[in-house]
Write a protein that holds these residues in place. Structure first.
Motif, PDB file in Angstrom:
ATOM      1  N   ASN A   4      -7.988   3.320   3.731  1.00  0.00           N
ATOM      2  CA  ASN A   4      -8.955   2.264   4.092  1.00  0.00           C
ATOM      3  C   ASN A   4      -9.240   2.285   5.596  1.00  0.00           C
ATOM      4  O   ASN A   4     -10.383   2.115   6.029  1.00  0.00           O
ATOM      5  CB  ASN A   4      -8.430   0.888   3.676  1.00  0.00           C
ATOM      6  N   GLY A  39       0.043  12.365   5.013  1.00  0.00           N
ATOM      7  CA  GLY A  39       0.797  12.028   6.225  1.00  0.00           C
ATOM      8  C   GLY A  39       2.245  11.662   5.910  1.00  0.00           C
ATOM      9  O   GLY A  39       3.127  11.810   6.763  1.00  0.00           O
ATOM     10  N   ILE A  65     -10.973  16.580   3.011  1.00  0.00           N
ATOM     11  CA  ILE A  65     -10.436  16.881   4.349  1.00  0.00           C
ATOM     12  C   ILE A  65      -9.237  17.816   4.203  1.00  0.00           C
ATOM     13  O   ILE A  65      -9.045  18.429   3.141  1.00  0.00           O
ATOM     14  CB  ILE A  65     -10.064  15.597   5.134  1.00  0.00           C
ATOM     15  N   ASP A  85      -3.440   5.748   5.931  1.00  0.00           N
ATOM     16  CA  ASP A  85      -4.098   4.612   5.283  1.00  0.00           C
ATOM     17  C   ASP A  85      -5.575   4.957   5.077  1.00  0.00           C
ATOM     18  O   ASP A  85      -6.342   5.045   6.052  1.00  0.00           O
ATOM     19  CB  ASP A  85      -3.937   3.358   6.152  1.00  0.00           C
ATOM     20  N   GLU A 101       3.987  14.865   5.774  1.00  0.00           N
ATOM     21  CA  GLU A 101       4.036  15.356   7.160  1.00  0.00           C
ATOM     22  C   GLU A 101       5.089  14.583   7.967  1.00  0.00           C
ATOM     23  O   GLU A 101       5.801  15.161   8.787  1.00  0.00           O
ATOM     24  CB  GLU A 101       2.649  15.229   7.796  1.00  0.00           C
ATOM     25  N   MET A 155      -8.887   4.980   7.446  1.00  0.00           N
ATOM     26  CA  MET A 155      -9.620   6.232   7.687  1.00  0.00           C
ATOM     27  C   MET A 155     -11.117   6.064   7.417  1.00  0.00           C
ATOM     28  O   MET A 155     -11.960   6.638   8.105  1.00  0.00           O
ATOM     29  CB  MET A 155      -9.082   7.352   6.775  1.00  0.00           C
ATOM     30  N   VAL A 161       0.849  -1.219   0.000  1.00  0.00           N
ATOM     31  CA  VAL A 161       0.000   0.000   0.000  1.00  0.00           C
ATOM     32  C   VAL A 161       0.875   1.256   0.000  1.00  0.00           C
ATOM     33  O   VAL A 161       0.492   2.298   0.533  1.00  0.00           O
ATOM     34  CB  VAL A 161      -0.984   0.031   1.198  1.00  0.00           C
ATOM     35  N   LEU A 162       2.039   1.170  -0.629  1.00  0.00           N
ATOM     36  CA  LEU A 162       2.946   2.326  -0.747  1.00  0.00           C
ATOM     37  C   LEU A 162       3.231   2.959   0.614  1.00  0.00           C
ATOM     38  O   LEU A 162       3.266   4.180   0.759  1.00  0.00           O
ATOM     39  CB  LEU A 162       2.373   3.371  -1.727  1.00  0.00           C
ATOM     40  N   ALA A 213       2.609   7.080   1.118  1.00  0.00           N
ATOM     41  CA  ALA A 213       1.525   7.701   0.342  1.00  0.00           C
ATOM     42  C   ALA A 213       0.422   8.236   1.243  1.00  0.00           C
ATOM     43  O   ALA A 213      -0.729   8.348   0.819  1.00  0.00           O
ATOM     44  CB  ALA A 213       0.961   6.708  -0.665  1.00  0.00           C
ATOM     45  N   LEU A 269       3.286  11.830   0.355  1.00  0.00           N
ATOM     46  CA  LEU A 269       1.995  12.529   0.224  1.00  0.00           C
ATOM     47  C   LEU A 269       1.233  12.509   1.551  1.00  0.00           C
ATOM     48  O   LEU A 269       1.307  11.536   2.311  1.00  0.00           O
ATOM     49  CB  LEU A 269       1.134  11.831  -0.843  1.00  0.00           C
TER      50      LEU A 269
HETATM   51  N1  CAA Z   1      -4.023   4.412   1.814  1.00  0.00           N
HETATM   52  C1  CAA Z   1      -4.326   3.131   1.522  1.00  0.00           C
HETATM   53  N2  CAA Z   1      -3.929   2.489   0.390  1.00  0.00           N
HETATM   54  C2  CAA Z   1      -3.164   3.188  -0.464  1.00  0.00           C
HETATM   55  C3  CAA Z   1      -2.791   4.531  -0.224  1.00  0.00           C
HETATM   56  C4  CAA Z   1      -3.265   5.145   0.979  1.00  0.00           C
HETATM   57  N3  CAA Z   1      -2.931   6.407   1.299  1.00  0.00           N
HETATM   58  N4  CAA Z   1      -2.038   4.967  -1.275  1.00  0.00           N
HETATM   59  C5  CAA Z   1      -1.925   3.929  -2.110  1.00  0.00           C
HETATM   60  N5  CAA Z   1      -2.605   2.857  -1.638  1.00  0.00           N
HETATM   61  C6  CAA Z   1      -2.733   1.532  -2.253  1.00  0.00           C
HETATM   62  C7  CAA Z   1      -3.633   1.572  -3.463  1.00  0.00           C
HETATM   63  O1  CAA Z   1      -4.989   1.502  -3.078  1.00  0.00           O
HETATM   64  C8  CAA Z   1      -3.157   0.353  -4.222  1.00  0.00           C
HETATM   65  O2  CAA Z   1      -3.712  -0.792  -3.642  1.00  0.00           O
HETATM   66  P1  CAA Z   1      -4.340  -1.955  -4.582  1.00  0.00           P
HETATM   67  O3  CAA Z   1      -3.143  -2.484  -5.328  1.00  0.00           O
HETATM   68  O4  CAA Z   1      -4.922  -2.924  -3.611  1.00  0.00           O
HETATM   69  O5  CAA Z   1      -5.325  -1.275  -5.481  1.00  0.00           O
HETATM   70  C9  CAA Z   1      -1.645   0.325  -3.942  1.00  0.00           C
HETATM   71  O6  CAA Z   1      -1.467   1.130  -2.774  1.00  0.00           O
HETATM   72  C10 CAA Z   1      -0.819   0.929  -5.064  1.00  0.00           C
HETATM   73  O7  CAA Z   1      -1.324   2.242  -5.319  1.00  0.00           O
HETATM   74  P2  CAA Z   1      -1.808   2.722  -6.780  1.00  0.00           P
HETATM   75  O8  CAA Z   1      -2.238   1.567  -7.608  1.00  0.00           O
HETATM   76  O9  CAA Z   1      -2.806   3.826  -6.583  1.00  0.00           O
HETATM   77  O10 CAA Z   1      -0.434   3.294  -7.360  1.00  0.00           O
HETATM   78  P3  CAA Z   1      -0.249   4.453  -8.427  1.00  0.00           P
HETATM   79  O11 CAA Z   1       1.198   4.454  -8.772  1.00  0.00           O
HETATM   80  O12 CAA Z   1      -1.251   4.314  -9.541  1.00  0.00           O
HETATM   81  O13 CAA Z   1      -0.624   5.812  -7.653  1.00  0.00           O
HETATM   82  C11 CAA Z   1      -0.551   7.352  -5.802  1.00  0.00           C
HETATM   83  C12 CAA Z   1       0.176   6.222  -6.572  1.00  0.00           C
HETATM   84  C13 CAA Z   1      -0.649   8.609  -6.684  1.00  0.00           C
HETATM   85  C14 CAA Z   1       0.314   7.659  -4.565  1.00  0.00           C
HETATM   86  C15 CAA Z   1      -1.960   6.906  -5.396  1.00  0.00           C
HETATM   87  O14 CAA Z   1      -1.860   5.642  -4.778  1.00  0.00           O
HETATM   88  C16 CAA Z   1      -2.656   7.831  -4.436  1.00  0.00           C
HETATM   89  O15 CAA Z   1      -3.160   8.862  -4.849  1.00  0.00           O
HETATM   90  N6  CAA Z   1      -2.697   7.481  -3.105  1.00  0.00           N
HETATM   91  C17 CAA Z   1      -3.386   8.254  -2.096  1.00  0.00           C
HETATM   92  C18 CAA Z   1      -2.593   9.481  -1.732  1.00  0.00           C
HETATM   93  C19 CAA Z   1      -3.356  10.322  -0.727  1.00  0.00           C
HETATM   94  O16 CAA Z   1      -4.429  10.817  -0.974  1.00  0.00           O
HETATM   95  N7  CAA Z   1      -2.755  10.492   0.472  1.00  0.00           N
HETATM   96  C20 CAA Z   1      -3.338  11.301   1.536  1.00  0.00           C
HETATM   97  C21 CAA Z   1      -4.072  10.443   2.498  1.00  0.00           C
HETATM   98  S1  CAA Z   1      -4.915  11.406   3.743  1.00  0.00           S
HETATM   99  C22 CAA Z   1      -3.719  11.807   4.872  1.00  0.00           C
HETATM  100  O17 CAA Z   1      -2.586  11.484   4.727  1.00  0.00           O
HETATM  101  C23 CAA Z   1      -4.196  12.623   6.097  1.00  0.00           C
HETATM  102  C24 CAA Z   1      -3.301  12.563   7.299  1.00  0.00           C
HETATM  103  O18 CAA Z   1      -2.295  11.937   7.411  1.00  0.00           O
HETATM  104  C25 CAA Z   1      -3.678  13.315   8.494  1.00  0.00           C
END
Ligand code: CAA
Length: 257
Positions: free
Chosen positions: A68, A108, A136, A66, A111, A70, A24-25, A63, A106
């Motif tokens: 899922n 967190g 958010i 998580d 951060e 959240m 999950v990166l 990335a 990205l």
């Molecule tokens: N949480 C859970 N799973 C994640 C994840 C995340 N933040 N980021 C990536 N994954 C998972 C994907 O769902 C995928 O799983 P599956 O193979 O089961 O589908 C796997 O990791 C590989 O990811 P991608 O297929 O999406 O890879 P990509 O190269 O096409 O894209 C990416 C990479 C641009 C980083 C894209 O994964 C993405 O946009 N991720 C989410 C980034 C994001 O929005 N982060 C902010 C989260 S909110 C936060 O961080 C708030 C806080 O801390 C307070």
């Protein structure tokens, strides 16, 4: 042994901590944050550890939170979120912390990188706060540390558009100190950590604390803290050793006293 971290103590004085949820990166779930906070707490007490390097994989430092996990939390769950205590614990780490960032940092993940004192980035690194795309906003220091690191206009752009910046831009705005080819990012971060590890530990600790004070205090209070810390170091064996070694044209041997 932690499940979500790889630990490498093969570099003298350094612990290399690698985030390890490759499927999950390196998304930051409660388990990973808890294990990281506990590991840093352990390293805080370990005298053989002088500095820590934190890294992820070539594709992603982390990335973000998580998503899922959240999705399972409602407003009450967020209010009692155990990850808050983990973030607080991580932010209290007082030894030098160098982040080696490749790929995505990205949300967190960005951060977390900003909890480090120094960020070394691979040329392909991407730093972003995409929370706005999820309806958010950053919640682990992303508005506060990012603004202090990159200034108002760039912080606003990153947080309000959710669009990431590349490593070169991150270096131009001061988020990153050095850029390397991705295969050398960890090696370079370890070199920097080792250079710091050879210095007098008390001086390193107080210099870090004093620099961090500059982020959250007014100039007069910061200068008072600096003068106080400078005076404290005047009474150390390591100050005497540093000055003697310079005058005797030899390398200093610091003892941390
Ligand atoms: N949480 C859970 N799973 C994640 C994840 C995340 N933040 N980021 C990536 N994954 C998972 C994907 O769902 C995928 O799983 P599956 O193979 O089961 O589908 C796997 O990791 C590989 O990811 P991608 O297929 O999406 O890879 P990509 O190269 O096409 O894209 C990416 C990479 C641009 C980083 C894209 O994964 C993405 O946009 N991720 C989410 C980034 C994001 O929005 N982060 C902010 C989260 S909110 C936060 O961080 C708030 C806080 O801390 C307070």
């Amino acid at each position: 042994m932690p499940d979500t971290l790889l630990l490498d103590n093969s570099h003298a004085g350094i612990c290399l901590v690698t985030l390890h949820r490759p499927e999950v990166l390196n998304a930051l779930n409660t388990r990973l944050l808890g294990e990281l906070a506990a590991e840093l707490e352990r390293l805080e007490r370990d005298d053989s550890c002088r500095a820590v390097v934190l890294t992820g994989s070539r594709k992603a430092f982390a990335a973000g939170a998580d998503i899922n996990e959240m999705a399972e939390r409602d407003a009450v769950g967020i209010l009692n979120d155990p990850r808050v205590a983990c973030w607080q614990q991580i932010s209290r780490f007082s030894k030098p912390l160098v982040a080696a960032v490749n790929g995505f940092a990205l949300g967190g993940g960005c951060e977390l990188a900003m909890h480090a004192d120094i960020i070394v980035a691979g040329v392909d690194a991407r730093f972003g706060q995409p929370e706005i795309n999820l309806g958010i906003m950053p919640g682990a220091g992303g508005t506060q540390r990012l603004l202090r690191a990159v200034g108002k206009s760039m912080a606003m752009q990153m947080v309000l558009t959710g669009e990431p910046i590349d490593a070169r831009t991150a270096q131009q705005v001061g988020l990153v100190s050095e850029i390397t080819q991705p295969e050398f990012t960890v090696e370079r971060a370890v070199q920097i950590a080792q250079a710091i590890a050879r210095k007098a530990p008390l001086a390193v600790r107080l210099a870090k604390e004093s620099l961090l004070k500059a982020m959250d205090t007014d100039l007069a209070s910061g200068l008072r803290f600096e003068r106080h810390a400078f005076t404290v170091l005047a009474a150390t064996d390591d100050r005497r050793e540093g000055i003697s070694a310079f005058r005797e044209k030899r390398a200093p041997v610091f003892t941390g006293r």
